[in-house]
Design a protein around this motif. Structure first.
Motif, PDB file in Angstrom:
ATOM      1  N   SER A  10       0.826  -1.218   0.000  1.00 26.56           N
ATOM      2  CA  SER A  10       0.000   0.000   0.000  1.00 26.56           C
ATOM      3  C   SER A  10       0.856   1.262   0.000  1.00 26.56           C
ATOM      4  CB  SER A  10      -0.941   0.017   1.203  1.00 26.56           C
ATOM      5  OG  SER A  10      -0.265   0.390   2.386  1.00 26.56           O
ATOM      6  N   CYS A  11       2.164   1.104   0.255  1.00 27.27           N
ATOM      7  CA  CYS A  11       3.071   2.250   0.327  1.00 27.27           C
ATOM      8  C   CYS A  11       3.898   2.398  -0.948  1.00 27.27           C
ATOM      9  CB  CYS A  11       4.031   2.088   1.511  1.00 27.27           C
ATOM     10  SG  CYS A  11       3.232   1.951   3.120  1.00 27.27           S
ATOM     11  N   HIS A  12       3.513   1.701  -2.013  1.00 29.74           N
ATOM     12  CA  HIS A  12       4.376   1.661  -3.196  1.00 29.74           C
ATOM     13  C   HIS A  12       4.584   3.036  -3.827  1.00 29.74           C
ATOM     14  CE1 HIS A  12       0.328   1.378  -4.921  1.00 29.74           C
ATOM     15  NE2 HIS A  12       0.832   1.831  -6.050  1.00 29.74           N
ATOM     16  N   ASN A  13       3.614   3.964  -3.690  1.00 27.48           N
ATOM     17  CA  ASN A  13       3.777   5.307  -4.256  1.00 27.48           C
ATOM     18  C   ASN A  13       4.443   6.283  -3.301  1.00 27.48           C
ATOM     19  OD1 ASN A  13       2.620   4.810  -6.788  1.00 27.48           O
ATOM     20  ND2 ASN A  13       0.554   5.046  -5.966  1.00 27.48           N
ATOM     21  N   PHE A  14       4.570   5.870  -2.040  1.00 24.79           N
ATOM     22  CA  PHE A  14       5.104   6.760  -1.012  1.00 24.79           C
ATOM     23  C   PHE A  14       6.534   7.202  -1.335  1.00 24.79           C
ATOM     24  CE2 PHE A  14       7.531   6.997   3.020  1.00 24.79           C
ATOM     25  CZ  PHE A  14       6.965   8.148   3.527  1.00 24.79           C
ATOM     26  N   LYS A  15       7.324   6.297  -1.914  1.00 27.32           N
ATOM     27  CA  LYS A  15       8.733   6.585  -2.163  1.00 27.32           C
ATOM     28  C   LYS A  15       8.938   7.631  -3.261  1.00 27.32           C
ATOM     29  CE  LYS A  15       9.163   2.700  -5.389  1.00 27.32           C
ATOM     30  NZ  LYS A  15       9.855   1.425  -5.683  1.00 27.32           N
ATOM     31  N   ASP A  16       7.906   7.923  -4.032  1.00 24.75           N
ATOM     32  CA  ASP A  16       8.055   8.839  -5.157  1.00 24.75           C
ATOM     33  C   ASP A  16       7.928  10.309  -4.773  1.00 24.75           C
ATOM     34  OD1 ASP A  16       8.376   6.675  -6.897  1.00 24.75           O
ATOM     35  OD2 ASP A  16       6.216   6.479  -7.198  1.00 24.75           O
ATOM     36  N   TYR A  17       7.359  10.606  -3.592  1.00 24.19           N
ATOM     37  CA  TYR A  17       7.108  11.991  -3.205  1.00 24.19           C
ATOM     38  C   TYR A  17       7.561  12.219  -1.764  1.00 24.19           C
ATOM     39  CZ  TYR A  17       4.276  11.800  -7.393  1.00 24.19           C
ATOM     40  OH  TYR A  17       3.865  11.619  -8.691  1.00 24.19           O
ATOM     41  N   PRO A  18       8.536  13.112  -1.546  1.00 25.15           N
ATOM     42  CA  PRO A  18       9.028  13.379  -0.184  1.00 25.15           C
ATOM     43  C   PRO A  18       7.874  13.701   0.761  1.00 25.15           C
ATOM     44  CG  PRO A  18      10.388  14.493  -1.810  1.00 25.15           C
ATOM     45  CD  PRO A  18       9.209  13.933  -2.559  1.00 25.15           C
ATOM     46  N   SER A  19       7.889  13.072   1.922  1.00 27.19           N
ATOM     47  CA  SER A  19       6.774  13.199   2.861  1.00 27.19           C
ATOM     48  C   SER A  19       7.275  13.012   4.280  1.00 27.19           C
ATOM     49  CB  SER A  19       5.693  12.135   2.585  1.00 27.19           C
ATOM     50  OG  SER A  19       5.290  12.129   1.238  1.00 27.19           O
ATOM     51  N   CYS A  20       6.454  13.435   5.223  1.00 24.80           N
ATOM     52  CA  CYS A  20       6.675  13.001   6.600  1.00 24.80           C
ATOM     53  C   CYS A  20       5.378  12.353   7.088  1.00 24.80           C
ATOM     54  CB  CYS A  20       7.130  14.131   7.510  1.00 24.80           C
ATOM     55  SG  CYS A  20       6.020  15.516   7.698  1.00 24.80           S
ATOM     56  N   ILE A  21       5.509  11.116   7.541  1.00 22.34           N
ATOM     57  CA  ILE A  21       4.365  10.369   8.053  1.00 22.34           C
ATOM     58  C   ILE A  21       4.119  10.799   9.495  1.00 22.34           C
ATOM     59  CG2 ILE A  21       3.495   8.092   8.660  1.00 22.34           C
ATOM     60  CD1 ILE A  21       3.531   8.533   5.718  1.00 22.34           C
ATOM     61  N   VAL A  22       2.924  11.291   9.776  1.00 21.58           N
ATOM     62  CA  VAL A  22       2.585  11.828  11.095  1.00 21.58           C
ATOM     63  C   VAL A  22       1.951  10.741  11.964  1.00 21.58           C
ATOM     64  CG1 VAL A  22       1.221  13.541  12.346  1.00 21.58           C
ATOM     65  CG2 VAL A  22       2.251  14.126  10.133  1.00 21.58           C
ATOM     66  N   ASN A  23       2.440  10.627  13.179  1.00 27.75           N
ATOM     67  CA  ASN A  23       1.877   9.687  14.137  1.00 27.75           C
ATOM     68  C   ASN A  23       1.659  10.408  15.460  1.00 27.75           C
ATOM     69  OD1 ASN A  23       1.768   7.574  16.272  1.00 27.75           O
ATOM     70  ND2 ASN A  23       2.109   6.183  14.566  1.00 27.75           N
ATOM     71  N   PHE A  24       0.390  10.564  15.855  1.00 29.02           N
ATOM     72  CA  PHE A  24       0.073  11.104  17.182  1.00 29.02           C
ATOM     73  C   PHE A  24       0.147   9.934  18.163  1.00 29.02           C
ATOM     74  CE2 PHE A  24      -2.262  14.157  14.421  1.00 29.02           C
ATOM     75  CZ  PHE A  24      -1.565  15.296  14.784  1.00 29.02           C
ATOM     76  N   VAL A  25       1.270   9.841  18.839  1.00 19.92           N
ATOM     77  CA  VAL A  25       1.636   8.624  19.567  1.00 19.92           C
ATOM     78  C   VAL A  25       0.680   8.308  20.716  1.00 19.92           C
ATOM     79  CG1 VAL A  25       3.536   7.477  20.778  1.00 19.92           C
ATOM     80  CG2 VAL A  25       4.023   9.039  18.913  1.00 19.92           C
ATOM     81  N   GLU A  26       0.051   9.318  21.286  1.00 20.38           N
ATOM     82  CA  GLU A  26      -0.867   9.061  22.401  1.00 20.38           C
ATOM     83  C   GLU A  26      -2.157   8.377  21.933  1.00 20.38           C
ATOM     84  OE1 GLU A  26      -0.214  12.983  25.098  1.00 20.38           O
ATOM     85  OE2 GLU A  26      -0.303  13.229  22.922  1.00 20.38           O
ATOM     86  N   GLY A  27      -2.448   8.475  20.653  1.00 17.79           N
ATOM     87  CA  GLY A  27      -3.624   7.809  20.110  1.00 17.79           C
ATOM     88  C   GLY A  27      -4.923   8.545  20.339  1.00 17.79           C
ATOM     89  N   SER A  28      -4.885   9.631  21.084  1.00 16.66           N
ATOM     90  CA  SER A  28      -6.095  10.390  21.401  1.00 16.66           C
ATOM     91  C   SER A  28      -5.691  11.779  21.864  1.00 16.66           C
ATOM     92  CB  SER A  28      -6.889   9.674  22.505  1.00 16.66           C
ATOM     93  OG  SER A  28      -8.047  10.407  22.862  1.00 16.66           O
ATOM     94  N   ARG A  29      -6.618  12.728  21.736  1.00 19.80           N
ATOM     95  CA  ARG A  29      -6.333  14.086  22.191  1.00 19.80           C
ATOM     96  C   ARG A  29      -6.267  14.140  23.726  1.00 19.80           C
ATOM     97  NH1 ARG A  29     -10.871  16.816  20.942  1.00 19.80           N
ATOM     98  NH2 ARG A  29     -11.850  14.929  20.171  1.00 19.80           N
ATOM     99  N   PHE A  30      -5.337  14.945  24.235  1.00 19.62           N
ATOM    100  CA  PHE A  30      -5.158  15.074  25.675  1.00 19.62           C
ATOM    101  C   PHE A  30      -6.339  15.802  26.305  1.00 19.62           C
ATOM    102  CE2 PHE A  30      -3.940  17.326  29.475  1.00 19.62           C
ATOM    103  CZ  PHE A  30      -3.128  16.435  30.160  1.00 19.62           C
ATOM    104  N   THR A  31      -6.893  15.239  27.362  1.00 16.37           N
ATOM    105  CA  THR A  31      -7.859  15.922  28.226  1.00 16.37           C
ATOM    106  C   THR A  31      -7.527  15.549  29.661  1.00 16.37           C
ATOM    107  OG1 THR A  31      -9.501  14.132  28.268  1.00 16.37           O
ATOM    108  CG2 THR A  31      -9.678  15.743  26.462  1.00 16.37           C
ATOM    109  N   ALA A  32      -7.952  16.387  30.595  1.00 12.73           N
ATOM    110  CA  ALA A  32      -7.703  16.102  32.007  1.00 12.73           C
ATOM    111  C   ALA A  32      -8.371  14.792  32.430  1.00 12.73           C
ATOM    112  CB  ALA A  32      -8.215  17.267  32.859  1.00 12.73           C
TER     113      ALA A  32
END
Length: 307
Positions: A160-182
């Motif tokens: 599924s990533c075969h086209n990824f190598k053709d265009y410079p990118s940064c893959i974003v990962n929000f590591v917490e998996g959810s927005r921070f709330t108290a």
């Protein structure tokens, strides 16, 4: 500059309308180009798609300039816009995506998506058209029933990533998996003051699939100086004073590459490394919060004339 000339509520309203119109217009263009790509998957169509994506990024940048008093972006290292990066970030608001997309010094931000989202109208089709990688993983239960599935998730995702190598990118990962709330912070009993617990599985899998493609790791820390914890609402009402984005450029260490799902020793070590990064990020956010409080106190003194 425009926000200083307009009432806060008007600047917030204009910024919100621009952000919504910008997403709607470019989203429809990407969707239509995606339909064309199905019929004619040729390079000129893909180039038009990236042109539309960059148009969306520029529109987001103008919306932030209108709706926010100050935007600070600081890099600790050099970023090559013609390279590929994995970007990890804390997650505070839906506005985070707009902020990251608007930074011109970053390669085009893209997102690692679950394979099921491929079939969601507009979101899935647009992501597919832009060549964003889709992640398809087999659960431990599925592998136990069918051992042949072991390792296939990596191979399917690579395809599924075969086209990824053709265009410079940064893959974003929000590591917490959810927005921070108290509430989430308290429910998790997070050991961090300003962060939720990091989830290591997604980033480890991204490195396993695309580790050789990435030129580096970007550790992004997002801070908002807002009136309340409702950051989007403060942006919409002109109450968002400033946005700070700190990006640390790091190498991808060899010990970060491995089979997270099946190698227990690697999994434990990877979680330890990620927790170390998160402790440093927590301390950085604390320093930023202290600096914001000091600036606010100085402004109060200046306005009241008290010493």
């Amino acid at each position: 500059m425009l926000k200083r000339l307009l009432p806060k509520w008007l600047a917030g309203a204009l910024a919100t309308l621009l952000a919504m119109a910008n997403t709607l217009v470019w989203g429809v263009i990407v969707f239509l180009l995606g339909l064309v790509k199905i019929i004619a998957p040729i390079r000129p169509v893909t180039l038009l798609l990236h042109w539309a994506y960059n148009g969306w990024r520029i529109g987001n940048r103008w919306a932030l300039r209108i709706g926010c008093g100050e935007i600070k972006v600081q890099f600790s290292g050099d970023v090559d816009k013609d390279a590929w990066y994995l970007l990890i970030a804390n997650h505070l608001s839906w506005l985070d995506i707009v902020v990251l997309s608007a930074v011109t010094d970053l390669p085009a931000p893209k997102f690692f998506l679950k394979d099921e989202l491929k079939y969601v109208p507009f979101i899935g089709s647009g992501a597919w058209a832009m060549g964003m990688p889709f992640m398809k993983r087999a659960s431990k239960e599925q592998i136990a029933k069918n051992p042949k599935l072991k390792g296939m998730d990596v191979e399917r995702t690579k395809k599924s990533c075969h086209n990824f190598k053709d265009y410079p990118s940064c893959i974003v990962n929000f590591v917490e998996g959810s927005r921070f709330t108290a509430h989430k912070h308290q429910r998790q009993q997070s050991p961090f003051t300003h962060l939720l617990k990091p989830k290591a599985g997604g980033i480890a899998f991204a490195l396993q699939v695309l580790g050789e493609q990435f030129d580096g790791l970007l550790n992004a820390t997002i801070c908002y100086n807002s009136k309340s914890a409702h950051i989007c609402r403060d942006f919409m009402t002109g109450q968002l004073s400033s946005i700070e984005l700190l990006v640390e450029v790091k190498e991808i260490a060899p010990q970060m590459l491995g089979d997270y799902q099946h190698d227990k020793q690697f999994r434990v070590e990877f979680q330890r490394l990620l927790n170390d990064v998160w402790y440093e990020k927590d301390q950085l956010i604390a320093k930023q919060r202290d600096a914001q409080s000091t600036d606010l106190e100085m402004q109060v003194i200046k306005n009241t004339g008290k010493v």
